[in-house]
Design a protein around this motif. Structure first.
Motif, PDB file in Angstrom:
ATOM      1  N   GLY A  70      35.651 -10.224 -52.368  1.00 55.04           N
ATOM      2  CA  GLY A  70      36.825 -10.342 -51.501  1.00 55.04           C
ATOM      3  C   GLY A  70      37.637 -11.587 -51.824  1.00 55.04           C
ATOM      4  N   TYR A  71      36.939 -12.665 -52.109  1.00 51.21           N
ATOM      5  CA  TYR A  71      37.601 -13.896 -52.568  1.00 51.21           C
ATOM      6  C   TYR A  71      37.568 -13.988 -54.094  1.00 51.21           C
ATOM      7  CZ  TYR A  71      38.025 -16.011 -47.911  1.00 51.21           C
ATOM      8  OH  TYR A  71      38.381 -16.285 -46.609  1.00 51.21           O
ATOM      9  N   LEU A  72      36.397 -13.810 -54.654  1.00 50.03           N
ATOM     10  CA  LEU A  72      36.232 -14.014 -56.093  1.00 50.03           C
ATOM     11  C   LEU A  72      37.148 -13.111 -56.913  1.00 50.03           C
ATOM     12  CD1 LEU A  72      34.584 -15.577 -58.224  1.00 50.03           C
ATOM     13  CD2 LEU A  72      32.959 -13.665 -58.229  1.00 50.03           C
ATOM     14  N   GLY A  73      37.370 -11.881 -56.439  1.00 53.33           N
ATOM     15  CA  GLY A  73      38.181 -10.930 -57.191  1.00 53.33           C
ATOM     16  C   GLY A  73      39.663 -10.970 -56.867  1.00 53.33           C
ATOM     17  N   ASN A  74      40.064 -11.887 -56.003  1.00 57.58           N
ATOM     18  CA  ASN A  74      41.475 -11.992 -55.598  1.00 57.58           C
ATOM     19  C   ASN A  74      42.035 -13.303 -56.157  1.00 57.58           C
ATOM     20  OD1 ASN A  74      43.931 -12.358 -54.252  1.00 57.58           O
ATOM     21  ND2 ASN A  74      43.192 -11.441 -52.352  1.00 57.58           N
ATOM     22  N   LEU A  75      42.805 -13.199 -57.226  1.00 55.46           N
ATOM     23  CA  LEU A  75      43.286 -14.400 -57.904  1.00 55.46           C
ATOM     24  C   LEU A  75      44.149 -15.285 -57.005  1.00 55.46           C
ATOM     25  CD1 LEU A  75      44.154 -13.050 -61.467  1.00 55.46           C
ATOM     26  CD2 LEU A  75      42.108 -14.278 -60.722  1.00 55.46           C
ATOM     27  N   ALA A  76      44.784 -14.700 -55.993  1.00 55.05           N
ATOM     28  CA  ALA A  76      45.660 -15.475 -55.111  1.00 55.05           C
ATOM     29  C   ALA A  76      44.871 -16.435 -54.217  1.00 55.05           C
ATOM     30  CB  ALA A  76      46.508 -14.550 -54.254  1.00 55.05           C
ATOM     31  N   ILE A  77      43.621 -16.097 -53.912  1.00 53.09           N
ATOM     32  CA  ILE A  77      42.837 -16.921 -52.984  1.00 53.09           C
ATOM     33  C   ILE A  77      41.479 -17.327 -53.537  1.00 53.09           C
ATOM     34  CG2 ILE A  77      43.972 -15.937 -50.952  1.00 53.09           C
ATOM     35  CD1 ILE A  77      41.471 -14.212 -50.534  1.00 53.09           C
ATOM     36  N   LYS A  78      41.177 -16.941 -54.753  1.00 51.62           N
ATOM     37  CA  LYS A  78      39.894 -17.307 -55.372  1.00 51.62           C
ATOM     38  C   LYS A  78      39.694 -18.815 -55.282  1.00 51.62           C
ATOM     39  CE  LYS A  78      37.566 -17.138 -59.880  1.00 51.62           C
ATOM     40  NZ  LYS A  78      37.698 -16.676 -61.288  1.00 51.62           N
ATOM     41  N   ILE A  79      38.502 -19.222 -54.883  1.00 51.91           N
ATOM     42  CA  ILE A  79      38.202 -20.645 -54.726  1.00 51.91           C
ATOM     43  C   ILE A  79      37.712 -21.209 -56.062  1.00 51.91           C
ATOM     44  CG2 ILE A  79      36.839 -22.360 -53.463  1.00 51.91           C
ATOM     45  CD1 ILE A  79      36.596 -20.296 -51.193  1.00 51.91           C
ATOM     46  N   VAL A  80      38.400 -22.210 -56.542  1.00 47.29           N
ATOM     47  CA  VAL A  80      38.039 -22.852 -57.807  1.00 47.29           C
ATOM     48  C   VAL A  80      37.664 -24.310 -57.533  1.00 47.29           C
ATOM     49  CG1 VAL A  80      39.469 -21.308 -59.186  1.00 47.29           C
ATOM     50  CG2 VAL A  80      40.482 -23.381 -58.243  1.00 47.29           C
ATOM     51  N   ILE A 208      39.462 -20.499 -45.116  1.00 52.39           N
ATOM     52  CA  ILE A 208      40.409 -20.302 -44.019  1.00 52.39           C
ATOM     53  C   ILE A 208      41.825 -20.104 -44.568  1.00 52.39           C
ATOM     54  CG2 ILE A 208      41.494 -21.402 -42.014  1.00 52.39           C
ATOM     55  CD1 ILE A 208      38.738 -22.709 -41.472  1.00 52.39           C
ATOM     56  N   ASP A 209      42.193 -20.891 -45.573  1.00 50.83           N
ATOM     57  CA  ASP A 209      43.507 -20.720 -46.202  1.00 50.83           C
ATOM     58  C   ASP A 209      43.663 -19.303 -46.754  1.00 50.83           C
ATOM     59  OD1 ASP A 209      44.069 -23.359 -45.647  1.00 50.83           O
ATOM     60  OD2 ASP A 209      43.710 -24.081 -47.699  1.00 50.83           O
ATOM     61  N   GLY A 210      42.621 -18.817 -47.407  1.00 48.25           N
ATOM     62  CA  GLY A 210      42.667 -17.469 -47.971  1.00 48.25           C
ATOM     63  C   GLY A 210      42.783 -16.402 -46.908  1.00 48.25           C
ATOM     64  N   LEU A 211      42.111 -16.620 -45.792  1.00 51.95           N
ATOM     65  CA  LEU A 211      42.172 -15.671 -44.677  1.00 51.95           C
ATOM     66  C   LEU A 211      43.595 -15.580 -44.127  1.00 51.95           C
ATOM     67  CD1 LEU A 211      40.646 -13.840 -42.673  1.00 51.95           C
ATOM     68  CD2 LEU A 211      40.159 -15.892 -41.327  1.00 51.95           C
ATOM     69  N   PHE A 212      44.231 -16.719 -43.914  1.00 53.50           N
ATOM     70  CA  PHE A 212      45.599 -16.714 -43.399  1.00 53.50           C
ATOM     71  C   PHE A 212      46.585 -16.133 -44.426  1.00 53.50           C
ATOM     72  CE2 PHE A 212      44.242 -20.206 -40.362  1.00 53.50           C
ATOM     73  CZ  PHE A 212      44.301 -19.373 -39.254  1.00 53.50           C
ATOM     74  N   TYR A 213      46.295 -16.313 -45.688  1.00 51.08           N
ATOM     75  CA  TYR A 213      47.138 -15.719 -46.737  1.00 51.08           C
ATOM     76  C   TYR A 213      47.120 -14.203 -46.617  1.00 51.08           C
ATOM     77  CZ  TYR A 213      48.719 -14.356 -51.416  1.00 51.08           C
ATOM     78  OH  TYR A 213      49.386 -13.763 -52.471  1.00 51.08           O
ATOM     79  N   GLU A 214      45.939 -13.638 -46.415  1.00 48.51           N
ATOM     80  CA  GLU A 214      45.813 -12.184 -46.290  1.00 48.51           C
ATOM     81  C   GLU A 214      46.431 -11.684 -44.989  1.00 48.51           C
ATOM     82  OE1 GLU A 214      44.470  -9.869 -48.625  1.00 48.51           O
ATOM     83  OE2 GLU A 214      44.904 -11.653 -49.795  1.00 48.51           O
ATOM     84  N   ILE A 215      46.286 -12.428 -43.910  1.00 50.46           N
ATOM     85  CA  ILE A 215      46.888 -12.043 -42.637  1.00 50.46           C
ATOM     86  C   ILE A 215      48.408 -12.034 -42.749  1.00 50.46           C
ATOM     87  CG2 ILE A 215      47.285 -12.820 -40.250  1.00 50.46           C
ATOM     88  CD1 ILE A 215      44.337 -13.654 -40.205  1.00 50.46           C
ATOM     89  N   ALA A 216      48.955 -13.023 -43.445  1.00 50.52           N
ATOM     90  CA  ALA A 216      50.409 -13.065 -43.651  1.00 50.52           C
ATOM     91  C   ALA A 216      50.889 -11.833 -44.404  1.00 50.52           C
ATOM     92  CB  ALA A 216      50.788 -14.343 -44.404  1.00 50.52           C
ATOM     93  N   LYS A 217      50.116 -11.374 -45.372  1.00 48.88           N
ATOM     94  CA  LYS A 217      50.467 -10.154 -46.115  1.00 48.88           C
ATOM     95  C   LYS A 217      50.478  -8.940 -45.194  1.00 48.88           C
ATOM     96  CE  LYS A 217      48.338  -9.225 -49.909  1.00 48.88           C
ATOM     97  NZ  LYS A 217      47.235  -9.133 -50.897  1.00 48.88           N
ATOM     98  N   GLU A 218      49.473  -8.840 -44.324  1.00 47.72           N
ATOM     99  CA  GLU A 218      49.406  -7.719 -43.389  1.00 47.72           C
ATOM    100  C   GLU A 218      50.565  -7.765 -42.396  1.00 47.72           C
ATOM    101  OE1 GLU A 218      47.326  -5.088 -43.540  1.00 47.72           O
ATOM    102  OE2 GLU A 218      46.734  -6.033 -45.419  1.00 47.72           O
TER     103      GLU A 218
END
Length: 246
Positions: A70-80, A208-218
């Protein structure tokens, strides 16, 4: 007669929308909603419609991110690697320790995925607490008004819920050990300035940043895409919002 006309209009609306969805009509749901008089929604309908949409959107985002990759495969929110540790990563990769860096990245994303599902009840509680004024401000506000509301209302609760789960997961998947190995090896390299970084704090914030990114898309999807408004109530409420913004 007035009652019959009202019933006829509602049945016509349902029929038209169903036809567009299931009979392949080229007429979009946006065009349909404009051609039919759905009327001005009541406060109760606005309240129910927006909360329905927000509960679906937040639950969908949470469910999707909690799945493997869910995170690892999503380049927009993947944690590096955190910015202050980029030099660590680059140095270690240059001396043949790329696999260790990859293990760190995989494990921190798995930790975020473990925590994501815990966001659902927090968002549900925030939605239930919304006043009709909150609801109207979100409905008629900016494209990310709901996301901003959730950021203000839930970030503290999300941090409190996510951090212990992420700390436990980081230990479970070996991230803490991998990170310790990375930092230890880096700090042993001659002439390098020793570095320390709070891994669990960093991963919690990025999750948390990634979660809000996805919510904004929805949120944007249901505001802009009429096909995402899956019920007559949502068509009426967001159609009204469209008309107010035009």
């Amino acid at each position: 007669m007035k009652l019959e006309n009202t019933i006829f209009k509602k049945l016509s609306c349902i029929f038209a929308i169903t036809s567009a969805l299931f009979l392949g009509s080229c007429e979009t749901l946006t065009q349909i909603s404009k051609s039919l008089d759905l009327g001005t929604p009541t406060d109760s309908e606005i309240n129910s419609g927006l909360k329905q949409a927000l509960e679906y959107g937040t639950s969908y985002a949470s469910d999707r991110l909690s799945k493997e990759d869910g995170y690892l495969g999503n380049l927009a929110i993947k944690i590096v690697f955190p910015e202050e540790a980029k030099k660590v990563e680059n140095t270690l990769r240059s001396v043949g320790l790329g696999s260790l860096c990859d293990q760190v990245i995989t494990s921190v994303n798995r930790a975020a995925e473990d925590a994501a599902i815990e966001a659902k009840p927090i968002f549900v509680a925030a939605i239930k607490d919304m006043s009709i004024t909150d609801v109207k401000n979100i409905l008629l506000g900016a494209d990310n008004a709901a996301t901003q509301y959730f950021e203000n209302k839930t970030t503290s609760s999300l941090e409190g819920k996510f951090k212990p789960i992420i700390e436990s997961s980081l230990t479970k998947v070996g991230a803490t050990k991998y990170w310790s190995d990375v930092i230890t090896r880096y700090n042993k390299i001659p002439l390098m300035t020793p570095i320390e970084a709070d891994l669990s704090k960093y991963v919690t914030q990025k999750a948390i940043d990634g979660l809000f990114y996805e919510i904004a898309k929805e949120e944007l999807k249901i505001r802009e895409n009429a096909a995402a408004r899956s019920t007559l109530l949502l068509q009426k409420v967001f159609g009204y919002a469209d008309s107010q913004g035009s």
